[in-house]
Design an enzyme around this catalytic site. Structure first.
Site, mmCIF file in Angstrom:
data_model
loop_
_atom_site.group_PDB
_atom_site.id
_atom_site.type_symbol
_atom_site.label_atom_id
_atom_site.label_comp_id
_atom_site.label_asym_id
_atom_site.label_seq_id
_atom_site.Cartn_x
_atom_site.Cartn_y
_atom_site.Cartn_z
ATOM 1 N N LYS A 76 -10.029 -17.993 24.514
ATOM 2 C CA LYS A 76 -9.100 -18.229 23.402
ATOM 3 C C LYS A 76 -8.249 -16.972 23.222
ATOM 4 O O LYS A 76 -8.750 -15.854 23.378
ATOM 5 C CB LYS A 76 -9.919 -18.505 22.132
ATOM 6 C CG LYS A 76 -9.107 -18.584 20.847
ATOM 7 C CD LYS A 76 -8.270 -19.827 20.766
ATOM 8 C CE LYS A 76 -7.382 -19.838 19.518
ATOM 9 N NZ LYS A 76 -6.380 -20.911 19.569
ATOM 10 N N CYS A 120 2.655 -17.939 21.089
ATOM 11 C CA CYS A 120 1.869 -18.699 20.105
ATOM 12 C C CYS A 120 2.801 -19.283 19.045
ATOM 13 O O CYS A 120 3.529 -18.548 18.383
ATOM 14 C CB CYS A 120 0.825 -17.830 19.427
ATOM 15 S SG CYS A 120 -0.010 -18.761 18.117
HETATM 16 C C1 DHB Z 1 -2.582 -21.196 19.051
HETATM 17 C C2 DHB Z 1 -1.802 -22.146 19.665
HETATM 18 C C3 DHB Z 1 -1.135 -21.826 20.832
HETATM 19 O O1 DHB Z 1 -0.354 -22.710 21.514
HETATM 20 C C4 DHB Z 1 -1.263 -20.583 21.364
HETATM 21 O O2 DHB Z 1 -0.608 -20.256 22.472
HETATM 22 C C5 DHB Z 1 -2.053 -19.639 20.748
HETATM 23 C C6 DHB Z 1 -2.718 -19.957 19.585
HETATM 24 C C7 DHB Z 1 -3.300 -21.486 17.794
HETATM 25 O O3 DHB Z 1 -2.777 -22.212 16.950
HETATM 26 O O4 DHB Z 1 -4.404 -20.950 17.624
#
Ligand code: DHB
Length: 315
Positions: free
Chosen positions: A43, A132
């Site tokens: 993540k 993001c």
């Molecule tokens: C999140 C969503 C994304 O597309 C990303 O690249 C990084 C984080 C999120 O909402 O956590």
């Protein structure tokens, strides 16, 4: 179905997309045990642990997914510890671990995280997430070309590990050209195309409410419906960058043939997100790999490295 990528031969071309089954040790351990996955991506992490946006923050239907997790993660050092804990399991199955780094903490925060991960041998590569879409009030550095140039100039100064950038989808020739000229300057080890399509709105007409709670119902779009956008981004960067920078295709892979299309567009590897949520990573990978193998056999290919992207063929 082996695939070469950053001077390594992997057992398959498949990775998870950052953000899917990869926030906790337990989830990453599950991915590490999935036969047919070649690299595991964490993540996107931040300096501090985050609970993220209010629930519900993920929704999917037949053709799409929408997410606004808001960078819920355990804080960057957790992922360094996970890399160490999972290392022998990953090594035994020929997998590598990539840490995705979010841009929420700005250049200095990202630099601090990069310095920390540079000292951890068990982390194979870094994916800098400059796209993001779900932080209310914050822009994506990858949509601001001056910032993109500034970020890469500073972040890559002493970066010795392989590193890549997760890019958002672009929709204009002039944007593709500007980004490609910046990428050519900093020479990432890979780029990932594409992150989710930002700020899309999904309304439930029966209940008269948003499908997800954060940001007035707006979130990042993924799933089958974004495949054509992802393919066009992979192809355009393949044309503008030549074969110098490997591209990880991400977006709309639900079947073996979708994966094949990404390779025909110019991808070296692929990431899968929404389909892992829908089907579970183990089932999705084994089915998609089987479908890919059947299709390649039908087309007369015995290795993935033989496939020439359509845009590089003589007509
Ligand atoms: C999140 C969503 C994304 O597309 C990303 O690249 C990084 C984080 C999120 O909402 O956590």
């Amino acid at each position: 179905m082996e695939k070469s990528f950053i001077n390594h031969l992997f057992k398959s071309p498949i990775m998870n997309a950052a953000g899917v089954y990869d926030t906790t040790y337990e989830e990453l351990d599950l991915l590490a045990g999935v036969e047919g996955l070649s690299l595991i991506v964490s993540k996107s992490c931040t300096l501090e642990k985050r609970d993220g946006n209010p629930e519900p923050r993920y929704y999917h239907d037949r053709i799409c997914s929408v997410n606004s997790t808001g960078l819920a993660n355990k804080g960057y050092k957790y992922y360094g510890e996970v890399a160490k804990r999972l290392n022998s399991k990953l090594e035994l199955s020929g997998k590598k671990f990539i840490v995705s780094i979010a841009s929420l903490d700005g250049i200095t925060g990202m630099k601090q995280m990069i310095t920390y991960f540079s000292g951890i041998d068990e982390v194979f590569a870094l994916e800098l997430n400059l796209s993001c879409p779900n932080i209310v009030g914050k822009s994506q550095p990858a949509y601001d070309f001056e910032q993109l140039n500034l970020y890469l100039g500073i972040l890559t100064e002493d970066l010795e590990k392989p590193w890549g950038i997760k890019l958002p989808p672009y929709f204009d020739n002039c944007h593709f050209q500007k980004v490609a000229s910046i990428l050519s300057k900093y020479k990432p080890s890979f780029i990932t195309c594409v992150n989710s399509i930002p700020l899309t709105l999904h309304i439930d007409p029966d209940e008269e409410k948003y499908q997800i709670a954060p940001n007035w119902g707006r979130g990042g779009l993924g799933g089958a419906c974004i495949k054509s956008i992802a393919l066009a981004n992979v192809q355009t960067f393949r044309q503008l960058l030549g074969g110098d920078i490997p591209i990880i295709g991400c977006g709309g892979i639900t079947r073996g043939k979708d994966l094949f299309e990404h390779i025909l567009a110019g991808a070296s590897m692929v990431q899968i997100g929404t389909q892992f949520y829908k089907e579970g990573p183990r089932k999705a990978v084994s089915r998609i790999m089987k479908e890919l193998e059947d299709h390649l056999e039908k087309r007369g290919y015995s290795t993935l490295d033989e496939i020439i992207p359509l845009c590089c063929r003589e007509i």
